[in-house]
Design an enzyme around this catalytic site. Structure first.
Site, mmCIF file in Angstrom:
data_model
loop_
_atom_site.group_PDB
_atom_site.id
_atom_site.type_symbol
_atom_site.label_atom_id
_atom_site.label_comp_id
_atom_site.label_asym_id
_atom_site.label_seq_id
_atom_site.Cartn_x
_atom_site.Cartn_y
_atom_site.Cartn_z
ATOM 1 N N PHE A 1 6.491 2.256 -4.353
ATOM 2 C CA PHE A 1 7.863 2.283 -4.152
ATOM 3 C C PHE A 1 8.546 3.951 -4.605
ATOM 4 O O PHE A 1 9.676 4.172 -4.016
ATOM 5 C CB PHE A 1 9.097 1.208 -4.779
ATOM 6 C CG PHE A 1 8.834 -0.088 -4.467
ATOM 7 C CD1 PHE A 1 8.937 -0.617 -3.052
ATOM 8 C CD2 PHE A 1 8.023 -1.153 -5.187
ATOM 9 C CE1 PHE A 1 8.965 -1.635 -2.706
ATOM 10 C CE2 PHE A 1 7.655 -2.092 -4.590
ATOM 11 C CZ PHE A 1 8.043 -2.712 -3.308
ATOM 12 N N HIS B 1 10.959 -9.238 0.274
ATOM 13 C CA HIS B 1 10.861 -7.897 -0.145
ATOM 14 C C HIS B 1 12.235 -7.000 0.187
ATOM 15 O O HIS B 1 12.732 -7.274 0.917
ATOM 16 C CB HIS B 1 9.653 -7.461 1.079
ATOM 17 C CG HIS B 1 8.941 -6.233 0.636
ATOM 18 N ND1 HIS B 1 9.533 -4.796 0.893
ATOM 19 C CD2 HIS B 1 7.977 -5.713 -0.174
ATOM 20 C CE1 HIS B 1 8.812 -3.804 0.686
ATOM 21 N NE2 HIS B 1 7.859 -4.435 -0.076
ATOM 22 N N ASP C 1 0.805 -1.183 0.000
ATOM 23 C CA ASP C 1 0.225 -0.062 0.024
ATOM 24 C C ASP C 1 0.775 1.067 0.097
ATOM 25 O O ASP C 1 2.079 0.941 0.067
ATOM 26 C CB ASP C 1 -0.928 0.077 1.270
ATOM 27 C CG ASP C 1 -0.140 -0.025 2.559
ATOM 28 O OD1 ASP C 1 0.880 -0.357 2.782
ATOM 29 O OD2 ASP C 1 -1.031 0.168 3.425
ATOM 30 N N TYR D 1 2.906 4.754 0.695
ATOM 31 C CA TYR D 1 3.756 5.303 2.161
ATOM 32 C C TYR D 1 2.675 5.873 2.906
ATOM 33 O O TYR D 1 1.971 7.020 2.231
ATOM 34 C CB TYR D 1 4.719 5.894 1.586
ATOM 35 C CG TYR D 1 5.985 5.388 0.828
ATOM 36 C CD1 TYR D 1 6.612 4.317 1.351
ATOM 37 C CD2 TYR D 1 6.310 5.616 -0.408
ATOM 38 C CE1 TYR D 1 7.863 3.652 0.710
ATOM 39 C CE2 TYR D 1 7.133 5.074 -1.230
ATOM 40 C CZ TYR D 1 8.303 3.999 -0.504
ATOM 41 O OH TYR D 1 9.034 3.286 -1.359
#
Length: 257
Positions: A84, A198, A71, A73
């Site tokens: 990202f 991740h 989701d 930031y």
């Protein structure tokens, strides 16, 4: 106040989603988002006009690579509507600069592309890298706060339809959440599916398929593998880093993880 409707989604992506907009799931998402926007719109990120920025910047016909985030930031000043990605004016050595982006930059340097000059990934999106979060909104300061509003039905339908319609895509699935979408992709043919941990924090090292090897000695090689695949399929590779703007390896590895 922003109303939130199907018209917010670019026309090409609406066509891909087909009859989804007649489904109960869409009505639930639409109702929930409108309620949240009316209740605390100033606290929602990214701004509503950027919920579908990834789809706007990367038209369906241009998609080559899909990178799935979770989701947006939830810290102020970061979310752009691209997984990202953060604004270019945030220094790479600042506390605001996310560890996930820092480790992505390290991986790029290890693969000899050079380090990212900043955290703005708009150039990726414009080359055909779909930077798609699986939840497209969040309340400031509350990670995962919009995970149950109904985004899952929309994003799952989009991923499934995209994999079925477009051959030769590269899928980068980093971490368990992104990898939970694997069944939607692997049922189709001619897709390159790359999996690793991740890239955020210490979890980057801690799986059987680490994004980075311990001490950042090597990367998972995803960026190189993606370009090799695209070239083999007669497509132009992604310029992951502007060679004229990248940091030196020395600059990069002086930063803490």
């Amino acid at each position: 106040m922003h109303s939130f409707s199907a018209a917010d989604i670019p026309e090409d992506w609406r066509a891909l989603l087909g009859d989804y907009f007649q489904s109960p799931e869409w009505q639930i998402l639409q109702t929930n988002l409108r309620t949240e926007l009316n209740k605390e719109g100033e606290q929602i990120r990214p701004e509503p006009q950027n919920f579908f920025k990834a789809l706007t910047l990367t038209p369906l016909t241009k998609v080559k690579v899909v990178i799935l985030g979770q989701d947006p930031y939830h810290s102020p000043g970061l979310a752009q509507g691209l997984a990202f990605s953060i604004p270019s004016n945030i220094p790479t050595n600042s506390r605001q600069f996310p560890s996930s982006l820092r480790n992505i930059s390290k991986a790029l340097a290890l693969e000899n592309f050079g380090a990212l000059p900043n955290g703005d990934l708009h150039p990726w999106a414009e080359q055909g890298v779909l930077l798609l979060n699986t939840v497209l909104s969040v309340k400031l300061g509350e990670a995962g706060s919009h995970a149950n509003l109904g985004w899952k039905s929309l994003i799952d339908r989009l991923i499934s339809a995209l994999a079925q319609q477009k051959p030769y895509l590269v899928w980068m699935l980093w971490g368990g959440h992104a990898q939970s979408k694997l069944p939607l992709i692997e049922a189709t043919q001619d897709q390159l599916i790359l999996q690793s941990s991740h890239p955020s924090g210490l979890g980057v090292f801690k799986t059987e398929k680490p994004f980075l090897e311990p001490s950042a000695k090597a990367s998972c090689g995803h960026f190189t593998k993606a370009n090799e695949w695209l070239i083999a399929k007669q497509q132009s590779p992604i310029q992951w880093v502007d060679s004229h703007a990248s940091h030196t390896d020395k600059d990069l590895f002086s930063l803490s993880s």
